[in-house]
Design a protein around this motif. Sequence first.
Motif, PDB file in Angstrom:
ATOM      1  N   GLU A   1      -3.686  -3.155  11.009  1.00  0.00           N
ATOM      2  CA  GLU A   1      -3.169  -3.066  12.376  1.00  0.00           C
ATOM      3  C   GLU A   1      -2.256  -4.244  12.702  1.00  0.00           C
ATOM      4  O   GLU A   1      -1.194  -4.069  13.292  1.00  0.00           O
ATOM      5  N   ARG A   2      -2.666  -5.442  12.318  1.00  0.00           N
ATOM      6  CA  ARG A   2      -1.857  -6.646  12.579  1.00  0.00           C
ATOM      7  C   ARG A   2      -0.542  -6.585  11.821  1.00  0.00           C
ATOM      8  O   ARG A   2       0.502  -6.974  12.325  1.00  0.00           O
ATOM      9  N   THR A   3      -0.589  -6.086  10.588  1.00  0.00           N
ATOM     10  CA  THR A   3       0.618  -6.012   9.753  1.00  0.00           C
ATOM     11  C   THR A   3       1.591  -4.961  10.290  1.00  0.00           C
ATOM     12  O   THR A   3       2.785  -5.231  10.417  1.00  0.00           O
ATOM     13  N   VAL A   4       1.100  -3.800  10.607  1.00  0.00           N
ATOM     14  CA  VAL A   4       1.947  -2.728  11.122  1.00  0.00           C
ATOM     15  C   VAL A   4       2.524  -3.110  12.468  1.00  0.00           C
ATOM     16  O   VAL A   4       3.676  -2.807  12.774  1.00  0.00           O
ATOM     17  N   GLU A   5       1.757  -3.818  13.263  1.00  0.00           N
ATOM     18  CA  GLU A   5       2.224  -4.321  14.565  1.00  0.00           C
ATOM     19  C   GLU A   5       3.467  -5.199  14.407  1.00  0.00           C
ATOM     20  O   GLU A   5       4.346  -5.203  15.250  1.00  0.00           O
TER      21      GLU A   5
ATOM     22  N   LEU B   1       1.592 -13.261   6.258  1.00  0.00           N
ATOM     23  CA  LEU B   1       2.487 -12.184   5.872  1.00  0.00           C
ATOM     24  C   LEU B   1       3.892 -12.752   5.744  1.00  0.00           C
ATOM     25  O   LEU B   1       4.414 -13.362   6.680  1.00  0.00           O
ATOM     26  N   TYR B   2       4.485 -12.565   4.569  1.00  0.00           N
ATOM     27  CA  TYR B   2       5.826 -13.074   4.292  1.00  0.00           C
ATOM     28  C   TYR B   2       6.812 -11.933   4.091  1.00  0.00           C
ATOM     29  O   TYR B   2       6.459 -10.891   3.534  1.00  0.00           O
ATOM     30  N   ASN B   3       8.043 -12.152   4.520  1.00  0.00           N
ATOM     31  CA  ASN B   3       9.150 -11.302   4.127  1.00  0.00           C
ATOM     32  C   ASN B   3       9.435 -11.683   2.683  1.00  0.00           C
ATOM     33  O   ASN B   3       9.844 -12.810   2.403  1.00  0.00           O
ATOM     34  N   ASN B   4       9.204 -10.790   1.762  1.00  0.00           N
ATOM     35  CA  ASN B   4       9.311 -11.101   0.342  1.00  0.00           C
ATOM     36  C   ASN B   4      10.759 -11.211  -0.128  1.00  0.00           C
ATOM     37  O   ASN B   4      11.025 -11.706  -1.214  1.00  0.00           O
ATOM     38  N   ILE B   5      11.693 -10.784   0.699  1.00  0.00           N
ATOM     39  CA  ILE B   5      13.109 -10.883   0.353  1.00  0.00           C
ATOM     40  C   ILE B   5      13.662 -12.244   0.771  1.00  0.00           C
ATOM     41  O   ILE B   5      14.335 -12.917   0.001  1.00  0.00           O
ATOM     42  N   THR B   6      13.341 -12.657   2.000  1.00  0.00           N
ATOM     43  CA  THR B   6      13.856 -13.931   2.518  1.00  0.00           C
ATOM     44  C   THR B   6      12.888 -15.093   2.310  1.00  0.00           C
ATOM     45  O   THR B   6      13.281 -16.250   2.407  1.00  0.00           O
TER      46      THR B   6
ATOM     47  N   ILE C   1      -6.170  -2.800   0.067  1.00  0.00           N
ATOM     48  CA  ILE C   1      -5.093  -1.928  -0.370  1.00  0.00           C
ATOM     49  C   ILE C   1      -5.368  -0.497   0.098  1.00  0.00           C
ATOM     50  O   ILE C   1      -4.463   0.193   0.548  1.00  0.00           O
ATOM     51  N   ASP C   2      -6.625  -0.065  -0.028  1.00  0.00           N
ATOM     52  CA  ASP C   2      -6.967   1.301   0.377  1.00  0.00           C
ATOM     53  C   ASP C   2      -6.638   1.553   1.845  1.00  0.00           C
ATOM     54  O   ASP C   2      -6.188   2.639   2.203  1.00  0.00           O
ATOM     55  N   SER C   3      -6.853   0.561   2.691  1.00  0.00           N
ATOM     56  CA  SER C   3      -6.569   0.738   4.117  1.00  0.00           C
ATOM     57  C   SER C   3      -5.074   0.915   4.372  1.00  0.00           C
ATOM     58  O   SER C   3      -4.680   1.682   5.250  1.00  0.00           O
ATOM     59  N   PHE C   4      -4.239   0.212   3.621  1.00  0.00           N
ATOM     60  CA  PHE C   4      -2.793   0.384   3.756  1.00  0.00           C
ATOM     61  C   PHE C   4      -2.371   1.780   3.270  1.00  0.00           C
ATOM     62  O   PHE C   4      -1.529   2.428   3.873  1.00  0.00           O
ATOM     63  N   ILE C   5      -2.966   2.238   2.177  1.00  0.00           N
ATOM     64  CA  ILE C   5      -2.654   3.564   1.652  1.00  0.00           C
ATOM     65  C   ILE C   5      -3.086   4.629   2.660  1.00  0.00           C
ATOM     66  O   ILE C   5      -2.330   5.554   2.952  1.00  0.00           O
ATOM     67  N   PHE C   6      -4.277   4.487   3.207  1.00  0.00           N
ATOM     68  CA  PHE C   6      -4.786   5.447   4.181  1.00  0.00           C
ATOM     69  C   PHE C   6      -3.934   5.466   5.451  1.00  0.00           C
ATOM     70  O   PHE C   6      -3.674   6.522   6.023  1.00  0.00           O
ATOM     71  N   ASP C   7      -3.474   4.295   5.886  1.00  0.00           N
ATOM     72  CA  ASP C   7      -2.679   4.184   7.113  1.00  0.00           C
ATOM     73  C   ASP C   7      -1.319   4.879   6.984  1.00  0.00           C
ATOM     74  O   ASP C   7      -0.812   5.438   7.940  1.00  0.00           O
TER      75      ASP C   7
END
Length: 109
Positions: free
Chosen positions: A103-107, A55-60, A1-7
């Motif tokens: 990085e993979r998620t943001v990509e 990684l899932y699209n939480n809406i669909t 989580i910290d890495s996502f916050i920092f990014d």
Amino acid sequence: IDSFIFDRNLIVKNSNKAAILLNGSLIDVRQSPLSYNDNDDVEEFRVEIAVNIELYNNITGKLMWKENNFLGQSSYTLSGPRATTKAEALKNAVKDLAQRVVERTVEAW
């Protein structure tokens, strides 16, 4: 989580409010020799942390990407001026893994 916050590319929210959902499971922690001294004793080890992540699209509910055996790694030296502990190397491997996941998620966006 910290890495996502920092990014700062994505905002971390509770899973029921998030647009995407990252699921993961630890599958392995490995240690292997990396270098030896003149007596064939191990001087340096590599540690790897392997996870399966999705990684899932939480809406669909659609799967956006999936990676099996996704690795974070680090190394540690047993003696000398660069000597560190296995525990420190594991912390660094977790940091490496977290950065790679970000990085993979943001990509994907």
